[in-house]
Design a protein around this motif. Structure first.
Motif, PDB file in Angstrom:
ATOM      1  N   GLY A 504      60.391  24.619  39.950  1.00  0.00           N
ATOM      2  CA  GLY A 504      60.360  24.698  38.485  1.00  0.00           C
ATOM      3  C   GLY A 504      59.090  25.343  37.962  1.00  0.00           C
ATOM      4  O   GLY A 504      58.467  24.841  37.036  1.00  0.00           O
ATOM      5  N   ILE A 505      58.702  26.424  38.539  1.00  0.00           N
ATOM      6  CA  ILE A 505      57.518  27.147  38.067  1.00  0.00           C
ATOM      7  C   ILE A 505      57.790  28.634  38.272  1.00  0.00           C
ATOM      8  O   ILE A 505      58.441  29.013  39.241  1.00  0.00           O
ATOM      9  N   GLY A 506      57.352  29.450  37.339  1.00  0.00           N
ATOM     10  CA  GLY A 506      57.680  30.864  37.443  1.00  0.00           C
ATOM     11  C   GLY A 506      56.588  31.758  36.894  1.00  0.00           C
ATOM     12  O   GLY A 506      55.420  31.366  36.812  1.00  0.00           O
ATOM     13  N   ARG A 507      57.008  32.949  36.476  1.00  0.00           N
ATOM     14  CA  ARG A 507      56.076  33.990  36.051  1.00  0.00           C
ATOM     15  C   ARG A 507      55.198  33.547  34.882  1.00  0.00           C
ATOM     16  O   ARG A 507      54.033  33.860  34.808  1.00  0.00           O
ATOM     17  N   ARG A 508      55.764  32.755  33.983  1.00  0.00           N
ATOM     18  CA  ARG A 508      54.992  32.310  32.808  1.00  0.00           C
ATOM     19  C   ARG A 508      53.751  31.528  33.203  1.00  0.00           C
ATOM     20  O   ARG A 508      52.774  31.501  32.463  1.00  0.00           O
ATOM     21  N   ALA A 509      53.837  30.851  34.349  1.00  0.00           N
ATOM     22  CA  ALA A 509      52.684  30.064  34.808  1.00  0.00           C
ATOM     23  C   ALA A 509      51.778  30.942  35.672  1.00  0.00           C
ATOM     24  O   ALA A 509      50.850  30.446  36.316  1.00  0.00           O
ATOM     25  N   GLN A 537      61.320  34.147  38.566  1.00  0.00           N
ATOM     26  CA  GLN A 537      61.810  34.334  37.211  1.00  0.00           C
ATOM     27  C   GLN A 537      60.770  33.791  36.243  1.00  0.00           C
ATOM     28  O   GLN A 537      59.762  33.234  36.666  1.00  0.00           O
ATOM     29  N   ASP A 538      61.047  33.914  34.939  1.00  0.00           N
ATOM     30  CA  ASP A 538      60.064  33.449  33.963  1.00  0.00           C
ATOM     31  C   ASP A 538      59.692  31.991  34.135  1.00  0.00           C
ATOM     32  O   ASP A 538      58.534  31.630  34.167  1.00  0.00           O
ATOM     33  N   ARG A 539      60.713  31.138  34.250  1.00  0.00           N
ATOM     34  CA  ARG A 539      60.426  29.703  34.250  1.00  0.00           C
ATOM     35  C   ARG A 539      60.673  29.010  35.576  1.00  0.00           C
ATOM     36  O   ARG A 539      60.462  27.809  35.687  1.00  0.00           O
ATOM     37  N   PHE A 540      61.261  29.712  36.510  1.00  0.00           N
ATOM     38  CA  PHE A 540      61.495  29.062  37.806  1.00  0.00           C
ATOM     39  C   PHE A 540      61.442  30.124  38.896  1.00  0.00           C
ATOM     40  O   PHE A 540      61.338  31.330  38.611  1.00  0.00           O
ATOM     41  N   ARG A 565      49.724  23.403  38.517  1.00  0.00           N
ATOM     42  CA  ARG A 565      50.791  22.563  37.966  1.00  0.00           C
ATOM     43  C   ARG A 565      51.558  21.875  39.061  1.00  0.00           C
ATOM     44  O   ARG A 565      51.695  22.401  40.153  1.00  0.00           O
ATOM     45  N   ALA A 567      55.181  21.070  40.175  1.00  0.00           N
ATOM     46  CA  ALA A 567      56.481  21.657  39.842  1.00  0.00           C
ATOM     47  C   ALA A 567      57.600  20.885  40.523  1.00  0.00           C
ATOM     48  O   ALA A 567      57.414  20.311  41.591  1.00  0.00           O
TER      49      ALA A 567
END
Ligand code: AMP
Length: 576
Positions: A504-509, A537-540, A565, A567
């Motif tokens: 549950g972590i992606g590009r946004r982080a 991906q953005d969020r995952f 974070r 995740a």
């Protein structure tokens, strides 16, 4: 017979390499008795400030091989800060950054050296503060070091030595460009040291570009005559460091050696392990260079007489020992060189007797095992640490054997207990009485002991070639990154033999493939090469790992932080 060899760092030891007294003191304190082959070869040229290109795997003592010369040359400038670190060590994972930094710290304690591990997944602010106050040696992962360079929170202009540790792993993790960029920020006249377990052409290219007339060092190529090798059953157990004492106890319980020697790396380890084994009911004695000749003779006497079962020893202390009744040689760690392995196992299986050699290896040390196998041309079977169920079954079998042994002996000797039996069976069933007696015997001889499972660790490709999904599993491009082919198409099943995990972590982080590889390799011990396609991906994100390691990786990542974070980590659900 025993040779009266030296106990601490002397002419043949670290002092003979010309290291300064503060370092010799630290090494004695850590219980290091003599340099490993890679240390013997690498330290002198490094002290002369030559560049060094060394082929060495984990377990050879390579960290001290580069760290001791760094520390030997250390001198605090008058003002003590402001000029930036004098040495930079680049490593592939945060786990290694911590490990190397701790090692440097322990060797350099008497010198007041300030060491800082620098890796991603933790807040950068604290690192910035420490860097600002002044640091002498930085041990970092390329991504985070580059991060600091970008923020101008690290100044590499005073760096005198750069070490690239586990260079092949760093390239595998896609750090090639980061390394180039970092080297560009260091002075051209620096000393450069490169250690790598393997020497593929890509490493050679880096060495040609960044090292100046390096001294090449390669350990682990002894001239071995296969005829000289003893015929012993060789096996190895893969186990995480924290579980080693318990694992050894279990293995010894299953193997039940008549007389065994357990080899450790340092005096400290010898003392600690002797205590653990005695606590477990073994009769174990420590044998290390700190003992007088008289004390050693007494220990040996007790082993020969059978009052001592286990000898826990360093190589130096065991040199020249000839123990006839040895049935087992146990390597508590993978030896630092194949020669040491061969020498150790040569102590059993003599004169046609049966013997066994058992090695405990941490996940990172598997490569060294493979090297030993290749050189000795003898297989080392990888075994699973006995499970609680196996152990219980084995202990019950031993209790049964003990009773059978008594029954097979002089049964008239049992007559004196008949009165007790008659009284007990007057009001009870004889079977119940027998069961109670068996229970008491079983418990008196150790009972069921510990009952926590020791978690299995990931095995490298060498142990599962048949399950390995082949070349296109990873799908990395030639720069060590991952190309489009490597993307795990969502919704489609994972490659054969592999499982797809959801994080549950992606590009946004700010997650990048190398962070993912670093987190998985660092936390679970899975080899970076075994990590498959990654999609961010953005969020995952999704990542493929070998099916047999999937649960272990999930468990390892659960408590971990990735880019600061925690995740969610689980198997990918088909509707993701
Ligand atoms: P490395 O290959 O650098 O990961 O080192 C493997 C292990 O060997 C570490 O636990 C070190 O503390 C230990 N070690 C390194 N050099 C020596 C030595 N000369 N004697 C005993 N232990 C050592």
């Amino acid at each position: 017979m025993m040779t009266a060899d030296a106990a601490g760092p002397d002419e043949a030891g670290f002092a003979g390499l010309g290291l300064r007294p503060e370092l010799l003191e630290a090494l004695t304190g850590l219980g290091y008795e003599e340099p490993t082959p890679i240390q013997r070869e690498a330290i002198p040229p490094l002290l002369e400030r030559h560049d060094v290109l060394g082929q060495a795997a984990t377990g050879t003592g390579k960290t001290a091989a580069f760290a001791l010369p760094l520390l030997h040359q250390f001198s605090r400038s008058a003002d003590g800060s402001g000029s930036g670190p004098a040495a930079l060590v680049l490593v592939p994972t945060r786990e290694l950054a911590e490990q190397v930094s701790q090692a440097v710290d322990s060797y350099g304690r008497g010198l007041g050296v300030r060491v800082l591990p620098v890796y991603g997944g933790t807040p950068i602010g604290r690192q910035v503060q420490v860097l600002r106050r002044g640091v002498d040696i930085v041990v970092g992962t390329p991504g985070r070091v580059l991060d600091h360079l970008g923020r101008e929170t690290i100044d590499l202009s005073a760096v005198r030595t750069v070490v690239l540790d586990e260079a092949d792993e760093m390239l595998d993790m896609g750090f090639a460009e980061d390394i180039e960029a970092i080297l560009d920020e260091t002075p051209a006249e620096r000393q450069t040291v490169l250690f790598s377990a393997t020497m593929p052409p890509r490493i050679d290219a880096i060495a040609r570009k960044h090292l100046r007339e390096p001294v090449r060092i390669q350990t682990g190529r002894p001239q071995l005559d296969p005829g000289e090798l003893p015929k012993v059953k060789q096996s190895a157990y893969l186990v995480a460091r924290a579980h080693k004492p318990a694992a050894l106890g279990r293995i010894l319980d299953i193997e039940a050696p008549t007389a065994a020697i357990v080899f450790c790396r340092t005096r400290e380890e010898v003392d600690e392990l002797t205590e653990v084994l005695n606590g477990r009911g073994y009769r174990a004695e420590a044998l290390h260079g700190g003992l007088s000749q008289d004390q050693r003779d007494r220990v040996m006497g007790r082993l020969r007489a059978g009052t001592t079962q286990l000898l826990v020893a360093t190589d130096v202390a065991a040199r020249g020992l000839d123990i006839e009744q040895l049935t087992h040689v146990v390597n508590y760690n993978v030896p630092s060189a194949p020669e040491a392995y061969v020498h150790r196992i040569g102590r059993v299986g003599r004169a046609g007797r049966q013997g066994a050699a058992i090695t405990l290896a941490e996940p990172r040390e598997q490569r060294m095992l493979t090297t030993i196998e290749r050189l000795t041309r003898q297989p080392i079977a990888i075994e699973d640490v006995p499970s609680v169920a196996e152990l219980r079954a084995r202990r019950l079998a031993r209790t049964r054997e003990a009773i059978e042994h008594t029954l097979a002996g002089d049964v008239t000797d049992l007559d004196r207990f008949r009165g007790v039996l008659a009284e007990l069976t007057a009001a009870r069933d004889i079977e119940e009485v027998a069961l109670a007696a068996i229970k008491m015997l079983h418990e008196a001889s150790g009972g069921d002991g510990d009952d926590t499972e020791i978690p299995p660790v990931a095995r490298t490709a060498r142990d599962r070639t048949r399950e390995r999904p082949g070349r296109d599993f990873g799908g990395r491009d030639s720069r060590g990154g991952r190309d489009d082919r490597g993307r795990p198409a969502r919704g489609r099943p994972a490659n054969a033999g592999s499982a797809r995990l959801f994080l549950g972590i992606g590009r946004r982080a700010g997650l990048r493939p190398q962070d993912m590889v670093g987190a998985i390799a660092g936390e679970s011990g899975l080899n970076a090469r075994d990590i498959g396609a990654i999609e961010i991906q953005d969020r995952f994100s999704l990542v493929e790992v070998p099916e047999r390691d999937a649960d272990m990786v999930i468990a390892a990542l659960r408590g971990a932080t990735i880019r600061g974070r925690k995740a969610t980590v689980r198997r990918e659900r088909p509707y993701n």
